[in-house]
Enzyme design. Structure first.
Site, PDB file in Angstrom:
ATOM      1  N   LYS A  44       0.843  -1.190   0.000  1.00 39.87           N
ATOM      2  CA  LYS A  44       0.000   0.000   0.000  1.00 39.87           C
ATOM      3  C   LYS A  44       0.885   1.249   0.000  1.00 39.87           C
ATOM      4  O   LYS A  44       1.908   1.276   0.696  1.00 39.87           O
ATOM      5  CB  LYS A  44      -0.899   0.002   1.255  1.00 39.87           C
ATOM      6  CG  LYS A  44      -1.665   1.296   1.502  1.00 39.87           C
ATOM      7  CD  LYS A  44      -2.722   1.581   0.452  1.00 39.87           C
ATOM      8  CE  LYS A  44      -3.399   2.936   0.668  1.00 39.87           C
ATOM      9  NZ  LYS A  44      -4.322   3.295  -0.432  1.00 39.87           N
ATOM     10  N   GLY A  73      -8.370   7.584   0.968  1.00 37.99           N
ATOM     11  CA  GLY A  73      -7.651   8.662   1.646  1.00 37.99           C
ATOM     12  C   GLY A  73      -6.320   8.235   2.231  1.00 37.99           C
ATOM     13  O   GLY A  73      -5.893   8.737   3.268  1.00 37.99           O
ATOM     14  N   ASN A 128       4.239   7.063  -6.049  1.00 37.39           N
ATOM     15  CA  ASN A 128       2.857   7.278  -6.491  1.00 37.39           C
ATOM     16  C   ASN A 128       2.628   8.770  -6.723  1.00 37.39           C
ATOM     17  O   ASN A 128       2.577   9.553  -5.773  1.00 37.39           O
ATOM     18  CB  ASN A 128       1.912   6.738  -5.411  1.00 37.39           C
ATOM     19  CG  ASN A 128       0.453   6.843  -5.799  1.00 37.39           C
ATOM     20  OD1 ASN A 128       0.115   7.356  -6.864  1.00 37.39           O
ATOM     21  ND2 ASN A 128      -0.424   6.370  -4.926  1.00 37.39           N
ATOM     22  N   CYS A 131      -2.418   9.837  -6.304  1.00 40.74           N
ATOM     23  CA  CYS A 131      -3.553   9.584  -5.408  1.00 40.74           C
ATOM     24  C   CYS A 131      -4.603  10.685  -5.574  1.00 40.74           C
ATOM     25  O   CYS A 131      -4.300  11.854  -5.375  1.00 40.74           O
ATOM     26  CB  CYS A 131      -3.132   9.524  -3.942  1.00 40.74           C
ATOM     27  SG  CYS A 131      -4.612   9.368  -2.891  1.00 40.74           S
ATOM     28  N   SER A 196      -6.557   5.060 -10.414  1.00 43.22           N
ATOM     29  CA  SER A 196      -7.992   5.181 -10.660  1.00 43.22           C
ATOM     30  C   SER A 196      -8.295   6.486 -11.401  1.00 43.22           C
ATOM     31  O   SER A 196      -7.524   7.442 -11.341  1.00 43.22           O
ATOM     32  CB  SER A 196      -8.757   5.097  -9.346  1.00 43.22           C
ATOM     33  OG  SER A 196      -8.315   6.096  -8.456  1.00 43.22           O
ATOM     34  N   GLY A 223     -11.836  -0.686 -12.339  1.00 40.81           N
ATOM     35  CA  GLY A 223     -12.594  -1.811 -12.888  1.00 40.81           C
ATOM     36  C   GLY A 223     -12.901  -1.637 -14.367  1.00 40.81           C
ATOM     37  O   GLY A 223     -12.351  -0.772 -15.047  1.00 40.81           O
ATOM     38  N   GLY A 250      -5.838  -1.692 -14.740  1.00 34.74           N
ATOM     39  CA  GLY A 250      -7.120  -1.057 -15.036  1.00 34.74           C
ATOM     40  C   GLY A 250      -8.014  -1.963 -15.859  1.00 34.74           C
ATOM     41  O   GLY A 250      -7.693  -2.298 -16.997  1.00 34.74           O
ATOM     42  N   GLY A 251      -9.117  -2.393 -15.256  1.00 38.31           N
ATOM     43  CA  GLY A 251     -10.141  -3.099 -16.018  1.00 38.31           C
ATOM     44  C   GLY A 251      -9.925  -4.578 -16.226  1.00 38.31           C
ATOM     45  O   GLY A 251     -10.584  -5.181 -17.074  1.00 38.31           O
ATOM     46  N   GLY A 272      -6.794  -4.708  -9.453  1.00 37.85           N
ATOM     47  CA  GLY A 272      -7.298  -3.962  -8.307  1.00 37.85           C
ATOM     48  C   GLY A 272      -8.695  -4.394  -7.917  1.00 37.85           C
ATOM     49  O   GLY A 272      -8.886  -5.253  -7.046  1.00 37.85           O
ATOM     50  N   THR A 273      -9.699  -3.821  -8.587  1.00 34.50           N
ATOM     51  CA  THR A 273     -11.098  -4.075  -8.225  1.00 34.50           C
ATOM     52  C   THR A 273     -11.425  -5.573  -8.184  1.00 34.50           C
ATOM     53  O   THR A 273     -12.063  -6.060  -7.235  1.00 34.50           O
ATOM     54  CB  THR A 273     -12.034  -3.366  -9.226  1.00 34.50           C
ATOM     55  OG1 THR A 273     -11.777  -1.964  -9.181  1.00 34.50           O
ATOM     56  CG2 THR A 273     -13.488  -3.622  -8.888  1.00 34.50           C
TER      57      THR A 273
HETATM   58  O1  RRO Z   1      -5.775   5.617  -0.696  1.00 32.62           O
HETATM   59  C1  RRO Z   1      -6.435   6.056  -1.664  1.00 32.62           C
HETATM   60  O2  RRO Z   1      -7.473   6.714  -1.532  1.00 32.62           O
HETATM   61  C2  RRO Z   1      -5.988   5.819  -3.043  1.00 32.62           C
HETATM   62  C3  RRO Z   1      -4.691   6.033  -3.481  1.00 32.62           C
HETATM   63 BR1  RRO Z   1      -3.282   6.453  -2.350  1.00 32.62          BR
HETATM   64  C4  RRO Z   1      -4.392   5.888  -4.860  1.00 32.62           C
HETATM   65  O3  RRO Z   1      -3.253   6.071  -5.328  1.00 32.62           O
HETATM   66  N1  RRO Z   1      -5.399   5.544  -5.688  1.00 32.62           N
HETATM   67  C5  RRO Z   1      -6.665   5.346  -5.256  1.00 32.62           C
HETATM   68  O4  RRO Z   1      -7.550   5.042  -6.061  1.00 32.62           O
HETATM   69  N2  RRO Z   1      -6.936   5.477  -3.911  1.00 32.62           N
END
Ligand code: RRO
Length: 312
Positions: A44, A73, A128, A131, A196, A223, A250-251, A272-273
């Site tokens: 993470k 967040g 990253n 976010c 995302s 997704g 992605g997807g 991810g999703t």
């Molecule tokens: O933790 C998040 O809200 C979050 C992060 Br750090 C990110 O890079 N991408 C996302 O979709 N959520």
């Protein structure tokens, strides 16, 4: 068939792993990733200090398999937790370890990178820049000058090969500008596309209410609904970053979308999703599906079709 790949000079037994943020906040999550049939794992995104993240509900799958919305967040244990995990990681296992860093300031990214560099570990750092969910913190990936300034500081500090996680871009001029910046940094060896799609809004038809609580319901979309945006970003950077690599995300819901990501140019593919919804057994399922696709199409390795999408 052979699903193995290399990223940042390290060998992965297969190309699949988790998208950062899913199944990777705690040691319990990361152990599930280690035990799964993934080819690697990423932690993470870490901040300098522990963060609780945004109030719940902050993640929801969307109806009819469209995808998901999240405004987590940046909940995470703080970088020292992931540094400790990296120090204790079994690097003789077949899975390389990727560490995602998402400092709330350049100064925080510098302090975290310095700590990882000092530890001299064989893990790969991924910064990253994308976010979408921290109130008051714009995505660095959409500020080209700030992104270049950050790389000017971080690339020489990290020294070793590293990667960046990018937001989706939607304009050819942005692909061009971003790629020109990335090409200035030799040890920036890969980009991960896409984070995302930021600041979507999901509204429930019956209750007439936003689905998630933070930011009046605004959150990052993932997704199936972002598949084509992801493929475009993977291919745009594959074409513009010769000598570098792209990790696609992605997807992905099945082997078919993984195959498309590789055609677009991906060297590895994150989930991810679908991982969040299905759990870590997703890796065994999708590896099998991709294997069957490759057999049916007569491909023996990923190199035979990577980046080979045809155009009309
Ligand atoms: O933790 C998040 O809200 C979050 C992060 Br750090 C990110 O890079 N991408 C996302 O979709 N959520």
């Amino acid at each position: 068939v052979d699903l193995s790949t290399k990223v940042a000079g390290l060998s992965l037994p297969n190309l699949l792993f988790n998208a950062s943020g899913v199944c990777c906040q705690t040691e319990t999550d990361l152990k599930l990733m280690i035990e799964s049939e993934s080819g690697s794992l990423i932690t993470k995104s870490a901040t300098y200090e522990y963060r609780e993240g945004n109030p719940s509900p902050r993640y929801l799958p969307l109806p009819s398999g469209l995808g998901s919305i999240n405004s987590m967040g940046l909940p995470n244990e703080g970088y020292e937790y992931y540094l400790n995990f990296a120090k204790n990681y079994d690097y003789s296992s077949k899975k390389p370890l990727f560490i995602s860093l998402s400092g709330l300031s350049l100064a925080d990214n510098v302090k975290m990178c310095e700590a990882f560099v000092a530890a001299e570990l064989p893990c790969v750092l991924e910064v990253n820049f994308s976010c979408p969910n921290v109130p008051g913190k714009p995505q660095l990936g959409y500020d080209m000058e700030a992104m270049e300034s950050a790389l000017n500081v971080l690339a020489p500090l990290i020294k070793k090969p590293f990667g960046v996680k990018l937001p989706p871009y939607f304009d050819i001029a942005h692909f061009d500008t971003a790629a020109t910046i990335f090409n200035k940094f030799d040890n920036l060896v890969y980009v991960t596309c896409i984070n995302s799609v930021g600041n979507g809004l999901a509204i429930d038809f019956e209750t007439e209410s936003a689905l998630i609580k933070p930011k009046d319901g605004f959150g990052g979309l993932g997704g199936l609904m972002v598949l084509n945006t992801a493929l475009a970003n993977v291919n745009a950077f594959y074409r513009r970053l010769p000598g570098k690599q792209v990790i696609g995300v992605g997807g992905v819901t099945s082997g078919k979308e993984v195959f498309l990501h590789v055609l677009a140019g991906a060297s590895a593919v994150q989930i991810g999703t679908t991982l969040k919804e299905e759990g870590p057994t997703v890796f065994a399922r999708i590896n099998k599906e991709l294997t069957d696709i490759m057999i049916a199409k007569g491909y023996k390795s990923l190199d035979e079709f990577r980046g080979k999408v045809k155009t009309l």
